[in-house]
Write a protein that holds these residues in place. Structure first.
Motif, PDB file in Angstrom:
ATOM      1  N   GLU A  39      -2.311  -9.577   1.981  1.00  0.00           N
ATOM      2  CA  GLU A  39      -2.547  -8.549   3.000  1.00  0.00           C
ATOM      3  C   GLU A  39      -3.789  -7.727   2.671  1.00  0.00           C
ATOM      4  OE1 GLU A  39       2.135  -7.753   4.218  1.00  0.00           O
ATOM      5  OE2 GLU A  39       0.971  -6.218   3.224  1.00  0.00           O
ATOM      6  N   LEU A  40      -3.924  -7.424   1.399  1.00  0.00           N
ATOM      7  CA  LEU A  40      -5.109  -6.636   1.023  1.00  0.00           C
ATOM      8  C   LEU A  40      -6.403  -7.416   1.261  1.00  0.00           C
ATOM      9  CD1 LEU A  40      -3.816  -5.029  -2.282  1.00  0.00           C
ATOM     10  CD2 LEU A  40      -4.234  -3.867  -0.106  1.00  0.00           C
ATOM     11  N   ARG A  41      -6.334  -8.726   0.960  1.00  0.00           N
ATOM     12  CA  ARG A  41      -7.557  -9.527   1.174  1.00  0.00           C
ATOM     13  C   ARG A  41      -7.876  -9.675   2.647  1.00  0.00           C
ATOM     14  NH1 ARG A  41      -5.456 -12.752  -3.090  1.00  0.00           N
ATOM     15  NH2 ARG A  41      -4.591 -14.237  -1.597  1.00  0.00           N
ATOM     16  N   GLN A  42      -6.874  -9.654   3.521  1.00  0.00           N
ATOM     17  CA  GLN A  42      -7.093  -9.848   4.954  1.00  0.00           C
ATOM     18  C   GLN A  42      -7.636  -8.593   5.613  1.00  0.00           C
ATOM     19  OE1 GLN A  42      -3.328 -11.183   6.471  1.00  0.00           O
ATOM     20  NE2 GLN A  42      -3.577 -13.279   5.717  1.00  0.00           N
ATOM     21  N   GLN A  43      -7.500  -7.445   4.913  1.00  0.00           N
ATOM     22  CA  GLN A  43      -8.036  -6.236   5.510  1.00  0.00           C
ATOM     23  C   GLN A  43      -9.565  -6.321   5.580  1.00  0.00           C
ATOM     24  OE1 GLN A  43      -6.647  -2.932   3.254  1.00  0.00           O
ATOM     25  NE2 GLN A  43      -4.503  -3.215   3.807  1.00  0.00           N
ATOM     26  N   PRO A  44     -10.181  -5.692   6.603  1.00  0.00           N
ATOM     27  CA  PRO A  44     -11.653  -5.753   6.748  1.00  0.00           C
ATOM     28  C   PRO A  44     -12.350  -5.189   5.527  1.00  0.00           C
ATOM     29  CG  PRO A  44     -10.605  -4.817   8.709  1.00  0.00           C
ATOM     30  CD  PRO A  44      -9.546  -4.968   7.688  1.00  0.00           C
ATOM     31  N   ILE A  45     -13.366  -5.863   5.087  1.00  0.00           N
ATOM     32  CA  ILE A  45     -14.076  -5.442   3.885  1.00  0.00           C
ATOM     33  C   ILE A  45     -15.262  -4.580   4.292  1.00  0.00           C
ATOM     34  CG2 ILE A  45     -15.372  -6.235   1.885  1.00  0.00           C
ATOM     35  CD1 ILE A  45     -13.740  -8.800   2.007  1.00  0.00           C
ATOM     36  N   ASP A  46     -15.209  -3.322   3.991  1.00  0.00           N
ATOM     37  CA  ASP A  46     -16.321  -2.400   4.221  1.00  0.00           C
ATOM     38  C   ASP A  46     -16.469  -1.546   2.974  1.00  0.00           C
ATOM     39  OD1 ASP A  46     -18.249  -0.715   5.059  1.00  0.00           O
ATOM     40  OD2 ASP A  46     -17.266  -0.130   6.928  1.00  0.00           O
ATOM     41  N   LYS A  94      -1.730   7.387   3.335  1.00  0.00           N
ATOM     42  CA  LYS A  94      -1.500   5.932   3.303  1.00  0.00           C
ATOM     43  C   LYS A  94      -2.832   5.173   3.186  1.00  0.00           C
ATOM     44  CE  LYS A  94       2.919   5.571   5.763  1.00  0.00           C
ATOM     45  NZ  LYS A  94       3.599   5.005   6.947  1.00  0.00           N
ATOM     46  N   LYS A  95      -3.834   5.641   3.928  1.00  0.00           N
ATOM     47  CA  LYS A  95      -5.150   4.974   3.848  1.00  0.00           C
ATOM     48  C   LYS A  95      -5.702   5.092   2.443  1.00  0.00           C
ATOM     49  CE  LYS A  95      -6.591   5.547   8.670  1.00  0.00           C
ATOM     50  NZ  LYS A  95      -7.574   6.174   9.577  1.00  0.00           N
ATOM     51  N   GLN A  96      -5.528   6.276   1.834  1.00  0.00           N
ATOM     52  CA  GLN A  96      -6.025   6.449   0.476  1.00  0.00           C
ATOM     53  C   GLN A  96      -5.266   5.554  -0.482  1.00  0.00           C
ATOM     54  OE1 GLN A  96      -5.582  10.650  -0.140  1.00  0.00           O
ATOM     55  NE2 GLN A  96      -7.544  11.171   0.903  1.00  0.00           N
ATOM     56  N   GLN A  97      -3.947   5.486  -0.283  1.00  0.00           N
ATOM     57  CA  GLN A  97      -3.129   4.622  -1.142  1.00  0.00           C
ATOM     58  C   GLN A  97      -3.547   3.160  -0.966  1.00  0.00           C
ATOM     59  OE1 GLN A  97       1.020   4.634  -0.230  1.00  0.00           O
ATOM     60  NE2 GLN A  97       1.638   3.572  -2.095  1.00  0.00           N
ATOM     61  N   ALA A  98      -3.790   2.768   0.340  1.00  0.00           N
ATOM     62  CA  ALA A  98      -4.207   1.375   0.604  1.00  0.00           C
ATOM     63  C   ALA A  98      -5.552   1.078  -0.034  1.00  0.00           C
ATOM     64  CB  ALA A  98      -4.258   1.131   2.112  1.00  0.00           C
ATOM     65  N   ALA A  99      -6.484   2.050   0.034  1.00  0.00           N
ATOM     66  CA  ALA A  99      -7.805   1.836  -0.562  1.00  0.00           C
ATOM     67  C   ALA A  99      -7.691   1.698  -2.066  1.00  0.00           C
ATOM     68  CB  ALA A  99      -8.727   2.998  -0.187  1.00  0.00           C
ATOM     69  N   VAL A 100      -6.837   2.578  -2.694  1.00  0.00           N
ATOM     70  CA  VAL A 100      -6.661   2.491  -4.146  1.00  0.00           C
ATOM     71  C   VAL A 100      -5.991   1.181  -4.519  1.00  0.00           C
ATOM     72  CG1 VAL A 100      -5.456   3.536  -6.111  1.00  0.00           C
ATOM     73  CG2 VAL A 100      -6.613   4.987  -4.420  1.00  0.00           C
ATOM     74  N   SER A 101      -4.988   0.791  -3.701  1.00  0.00           N
ATOM     75  CA  SER A 101      -4.291  -0.473  -3.981  1.00  0.00           C
ATOM     76  C   SER A 101      -5.251  -1.651  -3.846  1.00  0.00           C
ATOM     77  CB  SER A 101      -3.113  -0.638  -3.008  1.00  0.00           C
ATOM     78  OG  SER A 101      -2.176   0.419  -3.181  1.00  0.00           O
ATOM     79  N   LYS A 102      -6.089  -1.568  -2.835  1.00  0.00           N
ATOM     80  CA  LYS A 102      -7.036  -2.690  -2.637  1.00  0.00           C
ATOM     81  C   LYS A 102      -8.049  -2.741  -3.775  1.00  0.00           C
ATOM     82  CE  LYS A 102     -10.192  -4.683   0.684  1.00  0.00           C
ATOM     83  NZ  LYS A 102     -11.224  -4.914  -0.275  1.00  0.00           N
ATOM     84  N   ARG A 103      -8.468  -1.542  -4.219  1.00  0.00           N
ATOM     85  CA  ARG A 103      -9.405  -1.518  -5.325  1.00  0.00           C
ATOM     86  C   ARG A 103      -8.735  -2.065  -6.590  1.00  0.00           C
ATOM     87  NH1 ARG A 103     -13.990   1.360  -6.506  1.00  0.00           N
ATOM     88  NH2 ARG A 103     -14.375   1.091  -4.291  1.00  0.00           N
TER      89      ARG A 103
END
Length: 939
Positions: A39-46, A94-103
């Motif tokens: 799921e994290l990889r499928q999120q748009p990469i910006d 949640k967005k911050q958590q998602a960004a940290v999780s993706k990082r």
């Protein structure tokens, strides 16, 4: 807030930190599952947006493990809660958590191979630890034994040695850290030296080294500093990249590209480069035009700085228009040359690194191929975009000024500059420069209409002040000797501009090179316009119309003393095919032989033309030069060229070719509607200094010859230009050119007949001859051997006419075709007068008819000594009429039907006088009715 905490206490809930503390170290660092990773990889990469979200996280979250995040967030809640705001804030968290999780996921993915290896090592370590536990147990048992055997001093010595080794390693690390702390000085020096690749390489190495010592607290600050330095380097690199748009330097550009390659931003660099080129074009044209506007304004007013470029162009003065245009094109050339050299650099760079080395990894090779492909497409697409920007900027400048009042030479320079610029565009990207062509066409049509209207008015003024004196030019005069026609001998094709012609005449070897090849390293294709051209002299005028004064003196001497030249010698000098004199030096024999065939002797080779004729020829050359540069208005220009010729032809005919009783139409084009008066040119009026009523000058024959023959010469020049005009004329408009030449130019020589007929009609007193013929008695009874006196009088008139021709020829050469036309008109009128005189006879005997023949033969014999014209015009007309006196009744009827060239009166006289005594009244009436039937259709 207290209620929420008390509720958590009653339910036995713990804070996230307390819960995390209960977890084992492995559980504490939770690894995202494969599903979450997907799921994290499928999120748009910006990356930029992700970094901004992470940067927006409060610093307190990164403080320590004892931080209670729930308490922190609950304490931040306002006294009065708003559901929408809470949901928005929750979404933000949640967005911050998602960004940290993706990082975290990215970092895990990046370190996964190391993680697997480390896990294997941990497993191996676990086995080793179990073994070590056994070893330690044994060691402790043995240590208890050893404790009694070894002294504490020995063990202290070993401990000190170990501490020394640790401190030595620490000292080495501290020295490395000290070096890292001092790298900012070296980086600043390298940036000043514009060693961007070295600075980036050093910065990246420092970052790598800093990651090795990240366990030291001072290194975190150094990492941040190095990152700031790297960003600063990128900013300076962008500035350095923008400098290549105006002045391309290979070494400088190589450094910049190498630096971007180290950063892994080759494609970004190319995007930035095109943006800089667009900005460079805008800034360049604005600064050039602004400089001239402020210079012409002569004050320090800053209002111009705030103007748009389009408005700024309208403030350019006429005097500064061409210098500003030249500098504008020079500056734009530098930008396009830099872009051209940029493309060359990449082409050569790609050839040098076409095949990657064997040490390169496959992924790196693929990335390099993608970058090269992107750069190549971007550069190729940028060609058209850059040229389009250039065209639009120059178009705004061209249309910003009304050029209708420009001088001709200035307007030609403008056309030349734009023509050179369009040539640059064609070589730059293969463009036909439709934008430039349309804008310069609009200005050219507007300019040319005003220019042509002014030139027609000027031509009318020349014609009205023209005294029709001979303009002395050399015998070898040719229009190619005039400045206005130099371009025809220099250019290979009509599309070449005068600047290219000048360049080609100086250096023909450079014609094969493009402009970008000729001016690759230095120079500018627009520099030649600011260099003053050396004035060329036209060697076309002769002294008094003669090649030398000695020849002029000998001409008159020979003409006066050469009264008895043999007829054979008189006919040798004329070309039987063309009727022209040979183009050789004039010898005495040739001069003598010219006496009666061509009345001006030494000037046989010199063209007859006036100052006005020369002015028209120059105008035609200027028109053709403009047409040569700007083909889209070729038809308009050729149409105006035809009007110049038409107006000159009309003026010559109006002045010299009409009878005194002909209507002139004085008011045409003057008192018509206003729009007609604006477009039409008034009818010219003959100068009062030109006298056409003096019999002593043969009614202005010299002026008539100069006017008519100058028109014929002008027509010959137009004939020589036909092929050149035809190549310029659009295919759809070529019928107009053909019609102009077939119906106008080719008929110029036909004006000789009406113009010289007026002289011939007045030069001989034909009325006196009719009166004298009326006094002759024709019903004589014996054959006479002596002709009548009217023949001698008529011959005297012709001798006087011949003498006057000689006097006129002292001032103006009378060409052979002119003298032939004059003699033909005079002889034809004389013969017609003879027939008219014979038709007035009331009574005539056979002996009288013989006397008529005798008179006519005497006239012919003497006349043939005065002129070389053969055959004698209308000789058969007279002889046939005299012979008709001998016809019978039946032959006369056939004669009347076959000879309609005679008037009704002349035919009636034959019936009444010749057959009157031999036929009855009925037969006479029949013949007269036949004559009347012939004359009826003419009515």
């Amino acid at each position: 807030m207290q209620k929420i905490k008390s509720l958590m206490a009653r339910q036995g809930l713990k804070s996230p930190q307390e819960s995390m503390a209960d977890l084992s170290p492995v559980e504490n660092l939770r690894i995202p599952s494969s599903e979450e990773m997907r799921e994290l990889r499928q999120q748009p990469i910006d990356p930029q947006a992700e970094q901004e979200i992470i940067d927006s996280i409060e610093e307190v979250y990164f403080s320590n493990d004892s931080f209670d995040m729930v308490r922190h967030e609950l304490e931040k809640l306002p006294p009065e809660l708003n559901l929408q705001e809470l949901e928005d804030y929750r979404d933000k968290l949640k967005k911050q958590q998602a960004a940290v999780s993706k990082r975290v996921a990215d970092l895990i993915l990046e370190k996964q191979p190391s993680y697997v290896k480390e896990l294997e090592r941990v497993t191996a370590l676990q086995a080793n630890l179990q073994l070590a536990a056994v070893i330690c147990t044994n060691a402790r048992r043995q240590l208890r034994v050893s404790k009694e055997e070894f002294t504490e001093a020995s063990l202290g010595l070993l401990a000190n040695q170990r501490r020394r080794q640790l401190l030595t390693g620490l000292l080495k690390s501290l020295r490395t850290i000290k070096t890292l702390q001092r790298t900012d000085v070296r980086l600043s020096e390298m940036l000043e030296e514009e060693d961007y690749p070295g600075a980036i390489q050093l910065c990246l190495e420092c970052q790598k080294a800093a990651s090795t010592f990240k366990h030291y607290s001072c290194i975190s600050e150094l990492n941040s500093k190095l990152q700031d330095t790297l960003e600063q380097i990128e900013e300076q690199l962008d500035v350095a990249l923008s400098k290549t748009c105006k002045h391309f330097d290979v070494l400088h550009y190589t450094k910049v590209q190498k630096a971007y390659t180290l950063l892994g931003k080759t494609q970004t660099a190319m995007d930035q480069l095109h943006m800089h080129f667009t900005q460079a074009i805008h800034n360049t044209v604005f600064q050039v035009v602004l400089g001239y506007v402020e210079l012409c304004a002569g004050n320090a007013d800053t209002k111009f700085l705030k103007m748009q470029y389009k408005d700024l162009c309208t403030h350019i003065t006429l005097d500064s228009y061409i210098p500003c245009l030249t500098d504008l094109c020079k500056a734009l050339w530098e930008v396009m040359l830099s872009y051209h050299r940029t493309m060359q650099w990449h082409e050569e760079h790609d050839k040098q690194k076409a095949a990657p080395s064997q040490d390169d990894a496959a992924a790196e090779a693929d990335e390099l191929t993608v970058d090269r492909s992107y750069v190549k497409k971007k550069l190729e697409h940028g060609l058209t975009r850059i040229w389009q920007d250039v065209q639009l900027k120059v178009k705004v400048y061209i249309l910003g000024t009304d050029m209708s009042n420009f001088k001709y030479d200035d307007f030609i320079v403008v056309l030349d500059v734009i023509s050179r610029l369009m040539q640059v565009g064609e070589e730059f990207c293969g463009s036909k420069s439709e934008v430039l062509q349309e804008s310069i066409k609009r200005q050219s049509v507007n300019y040319f209409r005003n220019y042509h209207r002014a030139r027609l008015e000027e031509l009318r003024m020349f014609l009205e002040n023209e005294t029709w004196e001979l303009c002395p030019v050399k015998s070898n005069f040719n229009i190619a000797q005039l400045h206005e026609f130099k371009f025809m001998g220099q250019c290979r094709s009509p599309s070449v501009s005068p600047s290219r012609q000048a360049a080609s005449s100086v250096a023909p070897a450079l014609e094969e090179l493009s402009l970008f090849q000729q001016f690759h390293q230095e120079g500018n294709p627009f520099e030649m316009h600011i260099e003053p051209k050396e004035e060329e002299t036209e060697d076309v005028l002769a002294s008094n119309g003669y090649e030398s004064d000695e020849l002029e003196k000998s001409v008159y001497q020979d003409y006066d003393s050469d009264s008895d030249v043999a007829d054979e010698l008189k006919q040798d000098y004329v070309d039987e095919q063309t009727g022209d004199a040979p183009l050789k030096s004039v010898s005495r024999e040739t001069i003598r032989s010219k006496k009666k065939s061509d009345y001006n002797l030494s000037k046989a080779c010199a063209p007859i033309l006036t100052n006005t004729t020369l002015n028209v020829i120059r105008l035609v050359g200027k028109y053709m030069q403009m047409m040569n540069i700007l083909k889209p208005i070729a038809f308009d220009v050729i149409h105006c060229v035809s009007q110049l010729f038409d107006y000159y032809l009309y003026a010559v005919y109006t002045f010299f070719g009409r009878n005194d009783m002909d209507p002139v139409g004085e008011n045409a084009g003057v008192h018509g509607p206003p729009e007609d008066r604006k477009e039409k040119v008034p009818i010219p009026h003959l100068s009062q200094m030109v006298v056409l009523t003096d019999s002593g000058t043969l009614y202005g024959l010299a002026q008539r010859v100069v006017a008519t023959e100058s028109l014929v010469f002008l027509a010959e020049q137009f004939e020589s230009l036909q092929s050149h005009l035809d190549t310029m004329m659009p295919a759809a408009k070529k019928p107009f050119l053909q019609q102009f030449y077939s119906q106008t130019v080719s008929t110029a020589s036909e004006l000789r007949k009406p113009i010289y007929w007026i002289v011939a009609a007045k030069a001989i007193d034909y009325e006196q001859m009719l009166l004298m013929m009326a006094g002759v008695k024709w019903d004589i009874k014996e054959i006479m051997s002596q002709h009548n006196i009217y023949v001698d009088v008529l011959l005297k008139e012709f001798e006087q006419f011949n003498k006057r021709l000689g006097e006129v020829s002292r001032h103006v050469r009378i060409p052979l075709p002119v003298s032939n036309v004059l003699w033909e008109h005079c002889i034809r009128l004389a013969n017609r007068t003879l027939v008219e005189g014979y038709a007035n006879v009331k009574k005539c005997s056979n002996e009288g008819r013989a006397l008529m023949q005798l008179d006519f033969q005497q006239f012919l014999m003497k006349l043939e000594k005065l002129t070389d014209l053969r055959p004698i015009p209308d000789k058969e007309f007279v002889e046939t009429y005299i012979k008709a006196y001998y016809l019978t009744e039946n032959d006369m009827e056939q004669f009347i039907k076959n000879h309609r060239e005679y008037s009704m009166k002349q035919l009636a006289n034959l019936v009444n006088v010749c057959l009157g005594s031999h036929i009855n009244k009925k037969a006479r009436q029949k013949l007269l009715s036949a004559i009347d039937d012939i004359d009826r259709p003419k009515r």
